[in-house]
Design a protein around this motif. Sequence first.
Motif, PDB file in Angstrom:
ATOM      1  N   ARG A   1      -4.829   5.995  -2.672  1.00 40.81           N
ATOM      2  CA  ARG A   1      -4.298   5.000  -1.792  1.00 40.81           C
ATOM      3  C   ARG A   1      -4.153   3.824  -2.960  1.00 40.81           C
ATOM      4  NH1 ARG A   1      -7.250   1.964   3.049  1.00 40.81           N
ATOM      5  NH2 ARG A   1      -5.177   0.813   3.885  1.00 40.81           N
ATOM      6  N   VAL A   2      -2.869   3.802  -3.247  1.00 41.62           N
ATOM      7  CA  VAL A   2      -2.766   2.578  -4.173  1.00 41.62           C
ATOM      8  C   VAL A   2      -2.224   1.513  -3.453  1.00 41.62           C
ATOM      9  CG1 VAL A   2      -1.076   1.908  -5.909  1.00 41.62           C
ATOM     10  CG2 VAL A   2      -1.872   4.428  -5.790  1.00 41.62           C
ATOM     11  N   VAL A   3      -2.911   0.243  -3.903  1.00 41.29           N
ATOM     12  CA  VAL A   3      -2.675  -0.998  -3.315  1.00 41.29           C
ATOM     13  C   VAL A   3      -2.457  -1.972  -4.310  1.00 41.29           C
ATOM     14  CG1 VAL A   3      -3.598  -2.853  -2.205  1.00 41.29           C
ATOM     15  CG2 VAL A   3      -4.339  -0.542  -1.317  1.00 41.29           C
TER      16      VAL A   3
ATOM     17  N   ARG B   1       6.891   1.713 -12.005  1.00 41.23           N
ATOM     18  CA  ARG B   1       7.367   3.114 -12.642  1.00 41.23           C
ATOM     19  C   ARG B   1       5.916   3.757 -12.633  1.00 41.23           C
ATOM     20  NH1 ARG B   1      10.754   2.433 -18.008  1.00 41.23           N
ATOM     21  NH2 ARG B   1      10.783   4.541 -17.551  1.00 41.23           N
ATOM     22  N   VAL B   2       4.824   3.320 -11.933  1.00 45.01           N
ATOM     23  CA  VAL B   2       3.605   4.085 -12.196  1.00 45.01           C
ATOM     24  C   VAL B   2       3.143   4.187 -10.827  1.00 45.01           C
ATOM     25  CG1 VAL B   2       1.337   3.450 -13.110  1.00 45.01           C
ATOM     26  CG2 VAL B   2       3.229   2.770 -14.435  1.00 45.01           C
ATOM     27  N   ALA B   3       3.164   3.203  -9.989  1.00 45.67           N
ATOM     28  CA  ALA B   3       2.415   3.549  -8.787  1.00 45.67           C
ATOM     29  C   ALA B   3       2.956   4.642  -7.846  1.00 45.67           C
ATOM     30  CB  ALA B   3       2.614   2.065  -7.742  1.00 45.67           C
TER      31      ALA B   3
ATOM     32  N   ALA C   1       0.702  -1.301   0.002  1.00 46.28           N
ATOM     33  CA  ALA C   1      -0.132  -0.107   0.004  1.00 46.28           C
ATOM     34  C   ALA C   1       0.899   1.358  -0.045  1.00 46.28           C
ATOM     35  CB  ALA C   1      -1.070   0.128   1.153  1.00 46.28           C
ATOM     36  N   GLU C   2       0.634   2.283  -0.766  1.00 42.53           N
ATOM     37  CA  GLU C   2       1.105   3.548  -1.039  1.00 42.53           C
ATOM     38  C   GLU C   2       0.157   4.645  -0.864  1.00 42.53           C
ATOM     39  OE1 GLU C   2       4.838   2.876  -3.938  1.00 42.53           O
ATOM     40  OE2 GLU C   2       3.053   1.329  -4.367  1.00 42.53           O
TER      41      GLU C   2
ATOM     42  N   ALA D   1      -9.125   4.962  -3.190  1.00 40.27           N
ATOM     43  CA  ALA D   1      -8.472   3.551  -3.070  1.00 40.27           C
ATOM     44  C   ALA D   1      -8.463   3.424  -4.696  1.00 40.27           C
ATOM     45  CB  ALA D   1      -9.132   2.619  -2.474  1.00 40.27           C
ATOM     46  N   LEU D   2      -7.150   2.725  -5.005  1.00 41.21           N
ATOM     47  CA  LEU D   2      -6.744   2.341  -6.366  1.00 41.21           C
ATOM     48  C   LEU D   2      -6.016   1.000  -6.165  1.00 41.21           C
ATOM     49  CD1 LEU D   2      -6.444   2.227  -9.495  1.00 41.21           C
ATOM     50  CD2 LEU D   2      -4.497   3.789  -9.221  1.00 41.21           C
ATOM     51  N   LEU D   3      -6.707  -0.298  -6.695  1.00 43.60           N
ATOM     52  CA  LEU D   3      -6.189  -1.456  -6.708  1.00 43.60           C
ATOM     53  C   LEU D   3      -5.460  -1.944  -7.896  1.00 43.60           C
ATOM     54  CD1 LEU D   3      -7.508  -1.671  -4.006  1.00 43.60           C
ATOM     55  CD2 LEU D   3      -8.094  -3.960  -4.533  1.00 43.60           C
ATOM     56  N   LEU D   4      -4.222  -2.274  -7.836  1.00 39.82           N
ATOM     57  CA  LEU D   4      -3.370  -2.632  -9.297  1.00 39.82           C
ATOM     58  C   LEU D   4      -3.165  -4.221  -9.168  1.00 39.82           C
ATOM     59  CD1 LEU D   4      -1.177   0.439  -9.230  1.00 39.82           C
ATOM     60  CD2 LEU D   4      -3.195   0.142 -10.442  1.00 39.82           C
TER      61      LEU D   4
END
Length: 382
Positions: free
Chosen positions: A41-43, A31-33, A7-8, A15-18
């Motif tokens: 909130r990138v997970v 190179r994207v997150a 998580a970042e 929230a954004l799940l990848l």
Amino acid sequence: MTVHHRAEGPATAPALLLGPSLGTSSALWDRVAPELAACHRVVRWDLPGHGGSAAGLIGPGATVADLAALVLELADTLGLERFAYAGVSLGGAVGLHLAVHHPERLTSLAVICSSAHFGGEQAWRERAALVRREGLAALAASAGSRWFAGDFTVPELVRDHREADPEAYAACCDALAAFDLTGRLRDIRTPTLLIAGRQDPATPPAHLREIADAVPGAALVEIPGASHLAPAQCPGAVLTALRTQLDGPARQGMRVRREVLGDAHVDRAQARQTPFTARFQDFISRYAWGEIWTDPTLTRRERSMITMTALVAHGHHDELAMHVRAARRNGLTPEEIGAVLLQSAVYCGVPAANSAFAVAQRVLAEEPDAGGPSETDGPGAD
């Protein structure tokens, strides 16, 4: 046990799940997150047997539905009721499944170098059998040519492929073999973006066009020079496309903000924006104006009355002046504004209402047809 994740970004951000591609890990998004984490909130999550995820989370005969269930379990564990989702290849298939079967959980969907079907069942059954019999060494050796265009490569991702658990990898192949959502694409109502790599041999642009043509309102972006792992090979182009998709609520919020508060105020607020306040301005546009003020349950007139009452109760006089102007723009008469303030006197207290009447009287006297000075804005941020 949940899938391994990283998580970042701010915990309070949208929230954004990848999701990853088969054979890779969350490093696919390196190179994207970090860029997306500035406002989200990138997970990032790992497939079973890949990266840090346990191999036993799935077994032979697994389906994309099983992987989607693991993603929902992760979201529940993190307290994410709704989230945006972006996934590559198998990770994109998981996103399509969520959009069809669990649309209430998604705010938006980006499907990258993926498909509604993956070229038929037989090839994937054969790959699963090969991996169960011989391991991943042969497939890992050719991963670079399957994943990237030209001489480009990412050694870390090739290593992740080589080190994946063979049984879990084969189970993921089983999931791809059984996956076909072609007949359900028209049911998707989640805002959807398709990103294709023009040089992708695994899921060519035609596969993404098929989805774009079927999903109502979907957008398609083709990235020149990108093969199957576009976020690794062309991160800038992927970032641009994702930001356009993810910033939809902020753009809508900015439109409503201007309609309610006026261009003059919003232009001044934007001109005063600094790197320190930029995230707060984005928060206002996205949440206050992009979600609350756009909710059709209440009219803008009703929202103006509620907002003025709340500002009276807390003594926020600068913001009250701004929202008295907004109330006039939303169609309230001076008499109706006075009635709101009188109601506030009963429930918020006479001293609070007394100050509020003074603010409102000054603002109303500034209206051009009242013979006063032209409209000016207070320093309120919203």
